[in-house]
Design a protein around this motif. Sequence first.
Motif, mmCIF file in Angstrom:
data_model
loop_
_atom_site.group_PDB
_atom_site.id
_atom_site.type_symbol
_atom_site.label_atom_id
_atom_site.label_comp_id
_atom_site.label_asym_id
_atom_site.label_seq_id
_atom_site.Cartn_x
_atom_site.Cartn_y
_atom_site.Cartn_z
ATOM 1 N N ARG A 72 9.636 -9.163 -6.953
ATOM 2 C CA ARG A 72 8.387 -9.475 -6.254
ATOM 3 C C ARG A 72 7.383 -8.322 -6.240
ATOM 4 O O ARG A 72 6.333 -8.425 -5.622
ATOM 5 N N MET A 73 7.680 -7.247 -6.948
ATOM 6 C CA MET A 73 6.790 -6.081 -6.846
ATOM 7 C C MET A 73 5.385 -6.351 -7.384
ATOM 8 O O MET A 73 4.411 -5.803 -6.877
ATOM 9 N N MET A 74 5.249 -7.208 -8.379
ATOM 10 C CA MET A 74 3.933 -7.475 -8.964
ATOM 11 C C MET A 74 3.054 -8.338 -8.059
ATOM 12 O O MET A 74 1.865 -8.481 -8.301
ATOM 13 N N GLN A 107 0.370 5.593 -18.941
ATOM 14 C CA GLN A 107 0.060 4.339 -19.634
ATOM 15 C C GLN A 107 0.558 3.136 -18.831
ATOM 16 O O GLN A 107 -0.169 2.159 -18.647
ATOM 17 N N GLN A 108 1.780 3.200 -18.332
ATOM 18 C CA GLN A 108 2.309 2.111 -17.519
ATOM 19 C C GLN A 108 1.542 2.000 -16.204
ATOM 20 O O GLN A 108 1.273 0.904 -15.731
ATOM 21 N N GLU A 140 -2.453 -0.834 -12.793
ATOM 22 C CA GLU A 140 -3.777 -0.828 -12.153
ATOM 23 C C GLU A 140 -4.591 -2.050 -12.568
ATOM 24 O O GLU A 140 -5.272 -2.657 -11.739
ATOM 25 N N ASP A 141 -4.520 -2.417 -13.842
ATOM 26 C CA ASP A 141 -5.218 -3.618 -14.306
ATOM 27 C C ASP A 141 -4.720 -4.841 -13.561
ATOM 28 O O ASP A 141 -5.501 -5.697 -13.136
ATOM 29 N N HIS A 142 -3.411 -4.945 -13.392
ATOM 30 C CA HIS A 142 -2.832 -6.076 -12.653
ATOM 31 C C HIS A 142 -3.273 -6.036 -11.189
ATOM 32 O O HIS A 142 -3.628 -7.071 -10.618
ATOM 33 N N ILE A 169 0.232 -0.144 -5.018
ATOM 34 C CA ILE A 169 -0.692 0.971 -4.755
ATOM 35 C C ILE A 169 0.056 2.306 -4.749
ATOM 36 O O ILE A 169 -0.312 3.226 -5.494
ATOM 37 N N PRO A 170 1.137 2.460 -3.947
ATOM 38 C CA PRO A 170 1.851 3.747 -4.015
ATOM 39 C C PRO A 170 2.622 3.942 -5.325
ATOM 40 O O PRO A 170 2.763 5.076 -5.796
#
Length: 176
Positions: A130-132, A151-152, A157-159, A139-140
């Motif tokens: 459920r992290m996404m 890169q990841q 951030e985009d998500h 945020i953290p």
Amino acid sequence: MNEEKADIHSQEDLAVAYIGLGSNLGDREQYLKEALRMLEEHPEIRILGLSSFYETDPVGYVDQDPFLNMVAAVGTTLSPEDLFAQMLGAEQHLGRKREVRWGPRTIDLDLLLYGSRTQEDPRLILPHPRMMERAFVLIPLIEVMKAQNPQQAGALEDHLRRLSGKEGVTLWKRMQ
């Protein structure tokens, strides 16, 4: 620092894992710091980075106090299952009770990522399932991940930009 801890600091084959921490009972900041101390005491776990503390609105069961949340990046030679067992031991030592799903807790430790490992074991799903969906995790996570994997972090951030519910997450205190 003991000899065993010195050995892990020199190893290049550490797996990098990200652990989400949360607390909304008692001295929330102290519970987070104590959980980190317990993890760091293990000879095969090294704290690589810490996010700031974020105060967050509860999710799921909302009739409870706000949480303090953060994410720790750790280097470890433990398997995901053994790292998870250490996390559960810290929760138990710090008085975690599992009475209400998503309810109040002294401490909550979630293994979010373990390298690029994916698994669907019912006891431990990686990445965290459920992290996404949770700005209070992303945020953290993004903050601490920028140092190890920019890169990841950028992809997350985009998500996060497309995710709703970010207004329930506010910076509470920066780590020293």
